[in-house]
Write a protein that holds these residues in place. Sequence first.
Motif, PDB file in Angstrom:
ATOM      1  N   ASP A  25       2.174   7.129 -11.891  1.00  0.00           N
ATOM      2  CA  ASP A  25       3.431   7.820 -12.137  1.00  0.00           C
ATOM      3  C   ASP A  25       3.866   8.622 -10.919  1.00  0.00           C
ATOM      4  O   ASP A  25       3.038   9.283 -10.269  1.00  0.00           O
ATOM      5  CB  ASP A  25       3.285   8.776 -13.324  1.00  0.00           C
ATOM      6  CG  ASP A  25       3.039   8.045 -14.639  1.00  0.00           C
ATOM      7  OD1 ASP A  25       3.509   6.902 -14.772  1.00  0.00           O
ATOM      8  OD2 ASP A  25       2.367   8.629 -15.523  1.00  0.00           O
ATOM      9  N   PRO A  26       5.161   8.611 -10.600  1.00  0.00           N
ATOM     10  CA  PRO A  26       5.649   9.459  -9.508  1.00  0.00           C
ATOM     11  C   PRO A  26       5.371  10.933  -9.779  1.00  0.00           C
ATOM     12  O   PRO A  26       5.298  11.371 -10.920  1.00  0.00           O
ATOM     13  CB  PRO A  26       7.152   9.172  -9.495  1.00  0.00           C
ATOM     14  CG  PRO A  26       7.303   7.856 -10.175  1.00  0.00           C
ATOM     15  CD  PRO A  26       6.225   7.812 -11.215  1.00  0.00           C
ATOM     16  N   LEU A  27       5.234  11.676  -8.708  1.00  0.00           N
ATOM     17  CA  LEU A  27       4.975  13.107  -8.771  1.00  0.00           C
ATOM     18  C   LEU A  27       6.287  13.830  -8.479  1.00  0.00           C
ATOM     19  O   LEU A  27       6.837  13.715  -7.374  1.00  0.00           O
ATOM     20  CB  LEU A  27       3.906  13.481  -7.741  1.00  0.00           C
ATOM     21  CG  LEU A  27       3.481  14.938  -7.622  1.00  0.00           C
ATOM     22  CD1 LEU A  27       2.892  15.443  -8.926  1.00  0.00           C
ATOM     23  CD2 LEU A  27       2.466  15.079  -6.491  1.00  0.00           C
ATOM     24  N   THR A  28       6.802  14.555  -9.463  1.00  0.00           N
ATOM     25  CA  THR A  28       8.104  15.204  -9.328  1.00  0.00           C
ATOM     26  C   THR A  28       8.062  16.702  -9.569  1.00  0.00           C
ATOM     27  O   THR A  28       9.085  17.370  -9.403  1.00  0.00           O
ATOM     28  CB  THR A  28       9.118  14.562 -10.301  1.00  0.00           C
ATOM     29  OG1 THR A  28       8.635  14.689 -11.640  1.00  0.00           O
ATOM     30  CG2 THR A  28       9.323  13.085  -9.984  1.00  0.00           C
ATOM     31  N   GLU A  29       6.921  17.231  -9.973  1.00  0.00           N
ATOM     32  CA  GLU A  29       6.795  18.668 -10.202  1.00  0.00           C
ATOM     33  C   GLU A  29       5.661  19.226  -9.349  1.00  0.00           C
ATOM     34  O   GLU A  29       4.564  18.666  -9.319  1.00  0.00           O
ATOM     35  CB  GLU A  29       6.526  18.962 -11.681  1.00  0.00           C
ATOM     36  CG  GLU A  29       7.670  18.564 -12.610  1.00  0.00           C
ATOM     37  CD  GLU A  29       7.398  18.959 -14.046  1.00  0.00           C
ATOM     38  OE1 GLU A  29       6.365  19.623 -14.291  1.00  0.00           O
ATOM     39  OE2 GLU A  29       8.203  18.598 -14.919  1.00  0.00           O
ATOM     40  N   ASP A  30       5.946  20.329  -8.649  1.00  0.00           N
ATOM     41  CA  ASP A  30       4.940  20.989  -7.789  1.00  0.00           C
ATOM     42  C   ASP A  30       4.299  19.994  -6.828  1.00  0.00           C
ATOM     43  O   ASP A  30       3.097  20.088  -6.525  1.00  0.00           O
ATOM     44  CB  ASP A  30       3.861  21.665  -8.643  1.00  0.00           C
ATOM     45  CG  ASP A  30       4.422  22.729  -9.559  1.00  0.00           C
ATOM     46  OD1 ASP A  30       5.336  23.462  -9.133  1.00  0.00           O
ATOM     47  OD2 ASP A  30       3.965  22.815 -10.718  1.00  0.00           O
ATOM     48  N   ALA A  31       5.083  19.053  -6.328  1.00  0.00           N
ATOM     49  CA  ALA A  31       4.520  17.953  -5.548  1.00  0.00           C
ATOM     50  C   ALA A  31       3.849  18.426  -4.267  1.00  0.00           C
ATOM     51  O   ALA A  31       2.796  17.907  -3.881  1.00  0.00           O
ATOM     52  CB  ALA A  31       5.608  16.929  -5.227  1.00  0.00           C
ATOM     53  N   VAL A  32       4.451  19.404  -3.601  1.00  0.00           N
ATOM     54  CA  VAL A  32       3.878  19.869  -2.330  1.00  0.00           C
ATOM     55  C   VAL A  32       2.478  20.424  -2.554  1.00  0.00           C
ATOM     56  O   VAL A  32       1.513  20.047  -1.862  1.00  0.00           O
ATOM     57  CB  VAL A  32       4.799  20.920  -1.684  1.00  0.00           C
ATOM     58  CG1 VAL A  32       4.131  21.504  -0.442  1.00  0.00           C
ATOM     59  CG2 VAL A  32       6.151  20.310  -1.322  1.00  0.00           C
ATOM     60  N   ALA A  33       2.335  21.306  -3.525  1.00  0.00           N
ATOM     61  CA  ALA A  33       1.037  21.921  -3.795  1.00  0.00           C
ATOM     62  C   ALA A  33       0.037  20.909  -4.326  1.00  0.00           C
ATOM     63  O   ALA A  33      -1.144  20.928  -3.938  1.00  0.00           O
ATOM     64  CB  ALA A  33       1.201  23.072  -4.791  1.00  0.00           C
ATOM     65  N   VAL A  34       0.480  20.021  -5.207  1.00  0.00           N
ATOM     66  CA  VAL A  34      -0.434  19.041  -5.795  1.00  0.00           C
ATOM     67  C   VAL A  34      -0.944  18.081  -4.733  1.00  0.00           C
ATOM     68  O   VAL A  34      -2.145  17.756  -4.693  1.00  0.00           O
ATOM     69  CB  VAL A  34       0.256  18.274  -6.943  1.00  0.00           C
ATOM     70  CG1 VAL A  34      -0.600  17.102  -7.400  1.00  0.00           C
ATOM     71  CG2 VAL A  34       0.528  19.210  -8.110  1.00  0.00           C
ATOM     72  N   MET A  35      -0.085  17.623  -3.853  1.00  0.00           N
ATOM     73  CA  MET A  35      -0.525  16.706  -2.798  1.00  0.00           C
ATOM     74  C   MET A  35      -1.548  17.379  -1.881  1.00  0.00           C
ATOM     75  O   MET A  35      -2.580  16.789  -1.539  1.00  0.00           O
ATOM     76  CB  MET A  35       0.669  16.219  -1.992  1.00  0.00           C
ATOM     77  CG  MET A  35       1.481  15.135  -2.682  1.00  0.00           C
ATOM     78  SD  MET A  35       0.654  13.513  -2.675  1.00  0.00           S
ATOM     79  CE  MET A  35       0.840  13.040  -0.948  1.00  0.00           C
ATOM     80  N   LYS A  36      -1.282  18.614  -1.478  1.00  0.00           N
ATOM     81  CA  LYS A  36      -2.204  19.310  -0.579  1.00  0.00           C
ATOM     82  C   LYS A  36      -3.545  19.560  -1.258  1.00  0.00           C
ATOM     83  O   LYS A  36      -4.612  19.320  -0.672  1.00  0.00           O
ATOM     84  CB  LYS A  36      -1.595  20.623  -0.106  1.00  0.00           C
ATOM     85  CG  LYS A  36      -0.451  20.441   0.874  1.00  0.00           C
ATOM     86  CD  LYS A  36       0.115  21.786   1.315  1.00  0.00           C
ATOM     87  CE  LYS A  36       1.228  21.596   2.325  1.00  0.00           C
ATOM     88  NZ  LYS A  36       1.830  22.885   2.757  1.00  0.00           N
ATOM     89  N   ALA A  37      -3.514  20.038  -2.498  1.00  0.00           N
ATOM     90  CA  ALA A  37      -4.760  20.318  -3.207  1.00  0.00           C
ATOM     91  C   ALA A  37      -5.548  19.034  -3.455  1.00  0.00           C
ATOM     92  O   ALA A  37      -6.778  19.020  -3.346  1.00  0.00           O
ATOM     93  CB  ALA A  37      -4.459  21.028  -4.524  1.00  0.00           C
TER      94      ALA A  37
END
Length: 236
Positions: free
Chosen positions: A211-223
Amino acid sequence: MDLITITPRLHLFRFPIGQAYLWCDENELTLVDAGHVGAAAPIEEAVRGLGLDPAAIRRIVITHGHRDHYGAAGELADRYGAEVIAHRLDAPVIRGEVPVAEPVLLDWEVPLYELGLTVPEAPPTRVDREVGDGDALGFGDGAVAVHCPGHTDGSIAVHLPRHGVLFTGDCVAGVGQVMLGVFNTDRERALASFRRLAQLGAHTVCFGHGDPLTEDAVAVMKASADRDSGLQVEHG
């Protein structure tokens, strides 16, 4: 095939294995990946269902040379005169000039890989333009290729900085959680690529699987990149 609208300009075509994306500019369409052999007709039907004309497909960007990502590219490109774009290192695989590199599988990846091999082999497909890191792709108000080797040598992501959109190909997956993609030829290079993509700061992240990531994407990708790399860095 399932059609999922992510934004008014961005749509997901989901197949039993794999997926492709449609980006809509004002007068033309771009596919990012093209699904498996046999996916051309469902893609055309879905495009028409959106009230668009498949004849407006101007380019097909292939993120890497695996069968579930470019199987229908040749058929669609021939039908509509679309340009096929891929990284110079994976272009020979897509053209059928060299075999696809075998991945180094973790034990838990083996059954998933065997399932993936049930997708029909893709035919040799022309590549009209070979790109490298940072090359402009000609759509999306400044889309660029981002070389992200590790899954394959010539894997690319597609970054649309002005829209905050990132297509990761199979470098990153969103199946259950955001994680490093599977079936990598070089896991350490793939992890480095994941970390690089996480630093791009995209707000909408579209994966080759999941599923595409559309919420808090910046933080989720980094973490997620830190977790998979064993860095365990917290981001505020």
